[in-house]
Write a protein that holds these residues in place. Structure first.
Motif, PDB file in Angstrom:
ATOM      1  N   ARG A 341       0.855  -0.801   0.080  1.00  0.00           N
ATOM      2  CA  ARG A 341       0.290   0.234  -0.332  1.00  0.00           C
ATOM      3  C   ARG A 341       0.865   1.260  -0.036  1.00  0.00           C
ATOM      4  O   ARG A 341       1.890   1.056   0.809  1.00  0.00           O
ATOM      5  N   HIS A 342       0.446   2.293  -0.180  1.00  0.00           N
ATOM      6  CA  HIS A 342       1.151   3.791  -0.282  1.00  0.00           C
ATOM      7  C   HIS A 342       0.095   4.886  -0.984  1.00  0.00           C
ATOM      8  O   HIS A 342      -0.939   4.531  -1.163  1.00  0.00           O
ATOM      9  N   LEU A 343       0.857   5.750  -0.333  1.00  0.00           N
ATOM     10  CA  LEU A 343      -0.059   7.451  -1.189  1.00  0.00           C
ATOM     11  C   LEU A 343       1.057   7.700  -2.344  1.00  0.00           C
ATOM     12  O   LEU A 343       0.157   8.645  -2.630  1.00  0.00           O
ATOM     13  N   SER A 344       1.387   7.400  -3.142  1.00  0.00           N
ATOM     14  CA  SER A 344       1.950   7.643  -4.394  1.00  0.00           C
ATOM     15  C   SER A 344       0.796   8.048  -5.538  1.00  0.00           C
ATOM     16  O   SER A 344       1.743   9.723  -6.214  1.00  0.00           O
ATOM     17  N   PHE A 345      -0.246   8.224  -5.091  1.00  0.00           N
ATOM     18  CA  PHE A 345      -1.112   8.274  -6.514  1.00  0.00           C
ATOM     19  C   PHE A 345      -2.233   9.722  -5.954  1.00  0.00           C
ATOM     20  O   PHE A 345      -3.236   9.915  -6.283  1.00  0.00           O
ATOM     21  N   GLY A 346      -1.340   9.543  -4.801  1.00  0.00           N
ATOM     22  CA  GLY A 346      -2.268  10.355  -4.308  1.00  0.00           C
ATOM     23  C   GLY A 346      -3.302   9.884  -2.676  1.00  0.00           C
ATOM     24  O   GLY A 346      -3.405   8.364  -2.766  1.00  0.00           O
ATOM     25  N   HIS A 347      -4.828  10.250  -2.269  1.00  0.00           N
ATOM     26  CA  HIS A 347      -6.070   9.801  -1.293  1.00  0.00           C
ATOM     27  C   HIS A 347      -6.767  11.321  -1.986  1.00  0.00           C
ATOM     28  O   HIS A 347      -7.007  12.198  -1.412  1.00  0.00           O
ATOM     29  N   GLY A 348      -8.401  10.494  -1.700  1.00  0.00           N
ATOM     30  CA  GLY A 348      -8.801  11.101  -1.656  1.00  0.00           C
ATOM     31  C   GLY A 348      -9.931  11.979  -3.149  1.00  0.00           C
ATOM     32  O   GLY A 348      -9.750  10.778  -3.928  1.00  0.00           O
ATOM     33  N   ILE A 349     -10.626  12.769  -2.831  1.00  0.00           N
ATOM     34  CA  ILE A 349     -10.691  12.973  -4.575  1.00  0.00           C
ATOM     35  C   ILE A 349      -9.990  13.384  -5.254  1.00  0.00           C
ATOM     36  O   ILE A 349     -10.299  13.397  -6.757  1.00  0.00           O
ATOM     37  N   HIS A 350      -8.496  13.875  -5.021  1.00  0.00           N
ATOM     38  CA  HIS A 350      -7.758  13.427  -5.984  1.00  0.00           C
ATOM     39  C   HIS A 350      -6.689  12.872  -6.471  1.00  0.00           C
ATOM     40  O   HIS A 350      -5.847  12.858  -6.949  1.00  0.00           O
ATOM     41  N   HIS A 351      -7.117  11.556  -5.883  1.00  0.00           N
ATOM     42  CA  HIS A 351      -6.510  10.497  -6.832  1.00  0.00           C
ATOM     43  C   HIS A 351      -6.470  10.461  -7.806  1.00  0.00           C
ATOM     44  O   HIS A 351      -7.311  10.765  -8.483  1.00  0.00           O
ATOM     45  N   CYS A 352      -5.452  10.323  -8.405  1.00  0.00           N
ATOM     46  CA  CYS A 352      -4.596  10.195  -9.458  1.00  0.00           C
ATOM     47  C   CYS A 352      -5.424   9.787 -11.099  1.00  0.00           C
ATOM     48  O   CYS A 352      -5.644   8.137 -11.354  1.00  0.00           O
ATOM     49  N   LEU A 353      -6.632   9.957 -11.505  1.00  0.00           N
ATOM     50  CA  LEU A 353      -7.008   9.876 -12.426  1.00  0.00           C
ATOM     51  C   LEU A 353      -6.237   8.475 -13.376  1.00  0.00           C
ATOM     52  O   LEU A 353      -6.676   7.852 -13.903  1.00  0.00           O
ATOM     53  N   GLY A 354      -4.952   8.861 -13.984  1.00  0.00           N
ATOM     54  CA  GLY A 354      -3.932   8.101 -14.846  1.00  0.00           C
ATOM     55  C   GLY A 354      -2.881   7.019 -14.258  1.00  0.00           C
ATOM     56  O   GLY A 354      -2.550   6.853 -14.636  1.00  0.00           O
ATOM     57  N   ALA A 355      -3.420   6.998 -13.178  1.00  0.00           N
ATOM     58  CA  ALA A 355      -2.872   6.037 -12.475  1.00  0.00           C
ATOM     59  C   ALA A 355      -3.024   4.532 -13.638  1.00  0.00           C
ATOM     60  O   ALA A 355      -1.864   3.807 -13.130  1.00  0.00           O
ATOM     61  N   PRO A 356      -3.993   3.839 -13.775  1.00  0.00           N
ATOM     62  CA  PRO A 356      -4.165   2.843 -14.317  1.00  0.00           C
ATOM     63  C   PRO A 356      -2.999   2.932 -15.810  1.00  0.00           C
ATOM     64  O   PRO A 356      -1.803   1.935 -16.086  1.00  0.00           O
ATOM     65  N   LEU A 357      -2.876   4.240 -16.419  1.00  0.00           N
ATOM     66  CA  LEU A 357      -1.803   4.035 -17.493  1.00  0.00           C
ATOM     67  C   LEU A 357      -0.469   4.358 -17.181  1.00  0.00           C
ATOM     68  O   LEU A 357       0.302   4.011 -17.425  1.00  0.00           O
ATOM     69  N   ALA A 358      -0.299   4.517 -16.175  1.00  0.00           N
ATOM     70  CA  ALA A 358       1.642   4.618 -15.463  1.00  0.00           C
ATOM     71  C   ALA A 358       1.321   3.239 -14.980  1.00  0.00           C
ATOM     72  O   ALA A 358       2.516   3.044 -15.500  1.00  0.00           O
ATOM     73  N   ARG A 359       0.219   2.914 -14.454  1.00  0.00           N
ATOM     74  CA  ARG A 359       0.739   1.409 -14.024  1.00  0.00           C
ATOM     75  C   ARG A 359       0.700   0.178 -15.181  1.00  0.00           C
ATOM     76  O   ARG A 359       2.307   0.037 -15.641  1.00  0.00           O
ATOM     77  N   LEU A 360       0.242   0.776 -16.253  1.00  0.00           N
ATOM     78  CA  LEU A 360       0.644   0.646 -17.637  1.00  0.00           C
ATOM     79  C   LEU A 360       1.517   0.644 -18.169  1.00  0.00           C
ATOM     80  O   LEU A 360       2.990  -0.546 -18.371  1.00  0.00           O
TER      81      LEU A 360
END
Length: 410
Positions: A341-360
């Motif tokens: 677990r980590h907060l590297s994509f943020g947390h709450g309403i500003h959680h990174c929208l592009g996280a799936p693309l970055a992971r891919l």
């Protein structure tokens, strides 16, 4: 650690950032939140603790609205909050209800199924970059691979023409890793380019995300203003690739410094999805979050923060401050670690929208490099790898490597 002469306030300058993990550990030993200087003359509170970070990122009085801090920001020449010389009017800089509306307009483009459908194209781009490197035997990974892969992916997704890609890569690097004056110049250039690109999409729309957003603007129903359209384009360009450039760069530095971990991934590539989460925890690409501003006097982690006070979360620190992990494990890289677990994509309403693309992109990019270059090694001592000296981002500026060359078969 660098401090001011008069009040012992830590300055998060280039010397600090070059030795960030040790410096954050020293600060954490003194408490979970500290007043620091990121910009000379502007006191900012930095949150270092994992649980306090989650509280700060969802605190109802810590907002993106910079109005309470406007006078202090102007006094130090910080203009990134202005539409014309910063990221502009977009979801990252907005609070509800505007944030909710703006995020909803682009969320459909970043669902996991839609992103997963991009995997073959991302793999094709990665293989092409590896093909260009293979005969050389030496390369700067940032220039040859970790930089161009995310640029090409986000450019194709948004519909940025080929002749503009090198320019906006340079502008975003300068905007996120420079002092105030150069940052302002870069944002002005980037905003001007994107305004022209949006106008072109209005005249001649294509099958891309910017054209789709332009169509929403053209409906003239109040869903998206022109300033919001350009600001959203700006955010998608910057956040859509620069963070991933540094995710890939940090990951490869970590794996090259821990060759036994790289070997495990070569032997067991099925570990890659979990390894990406561990690498995000171990050395995240965003060193600290964009500023939030106290809408009223608050107390956070025992610190009294006045109205207008700026607060950031040091994600580089938070990844190694998780109370759910044994202290001896927090500084250890383990690509087999379960349930990271980590907060590297943020947390709450500003959680990174592009996280799936970055992971891919990270999964494909790291996997390609490890598979194509089995003896990949740094060409300089680890201490000589240069890091981004200022700004929000954390990543290598250059990453010289060597490997056994493979002649082309043409």
């Amino acid at each position: 650690m660098t401090t001011t002469d008069h009040d012992d306030i830590t300055v998060l300058d280039a010397a600090f950032k070059a030795d960030a993990h040790d410096r954050y550990a020293e600060l954490r030993a003194r408490g979970p939140i500290h007043k620091v200087q990121i910009l000379r003359g502007l006191d900012t509170w930095v949150v270092l603790d994992h649980d306090l970070a989650k509280a700060a990122l969802t605190h109802p009085a810590l907002l993106k609205d910079a109005t309470p801090a406007a006078e202090a920001l102007e006094a130090v020449g910080f203009t990134a909050h202005r539409p014309e010389s910063g990221l502009g009017v977009n979801m990252l800089n907005a609070d509800p209800p505007d944030h909710t509306r703006l995020r909803g307009l682009v969320a459909a483009a970043f669902t996991r199924p839609r992103i997963e459908a991009l995997r073959p194209r991302v793999a094709e781009i990665a293989e092409g970059l590896a093909d260009a490197m293979a005969p050389l035997g030496t390369a700067d990974l940032v220039r040859s691979f970790t930089g161009p892969l995310p640029v090409q992916v986000i450019s194709e997704l948004l519909g940025v023409p080929q002749d503009g890609r090198d320019s906006f890569r340079a502008w975003t690097s300068q905007a996120l890793g420079s002092t105030s004056e150069r940052q302002r110049e870069a944002f002005v250039s980037l905003n001007g380019y994107l305004a022209e690109l949006v106008a072109e999409k209005q005249r001649s729309p294509g099958d891309d995300l910017l054209s789709a957003l332009t169509a929403v603007y053209d409906q003239r129903d109040g869903r998206l203003s022109k300033a919001e359209l350009v600001g959203t384009a700006n955010l998608l360009v910057v956040a859509g690739h620069d963070t991933t450039v540094n995710l890939l760069g940090n990951a490869m530095v970590a794996l090259l410094r821990h060759p036994e971990q790289a070997r495990r991934l070569r032997e067991r590539p099925e570990l890659l999805p979990g390894a990406v989460e561990e690498l995000l925890r171990f050395d995240p690409p965003v060193e600290f979050t964009p500023m939030r501003y106290a809408a009223e006097d608050i107390t956070l982690g025992g610190a009294r923060i006045p109205r207008g006070g700026a607060v950031v979360v040091a994600l580089t620190s938070v990844g190694r401050a998780d109370p759910a992990m044994a202290p001896a494990e927090r500084d250890v890289l383990d690509v087999r670690r379960p349930d990271v677990r980590h907060l590297s994509f943020g947390h709450g309403i500003h959680h990174c929208l592009g996280a799936p693309l970055a992971r891919l992109e990270a999964e494909v990019g790291i996997g390609t490099l490890l598979r194509r270059f089995p003896d990949l090694a740094t060409a300089v001592p680890p201490a000589d790898i240069p890091w981004i000296p200022v700004g929000l981002m954390r990543g290598p500026v250059a990453l010289p490597v060597t490997f056994t060359p493979v002649p082309t078969t043409a």
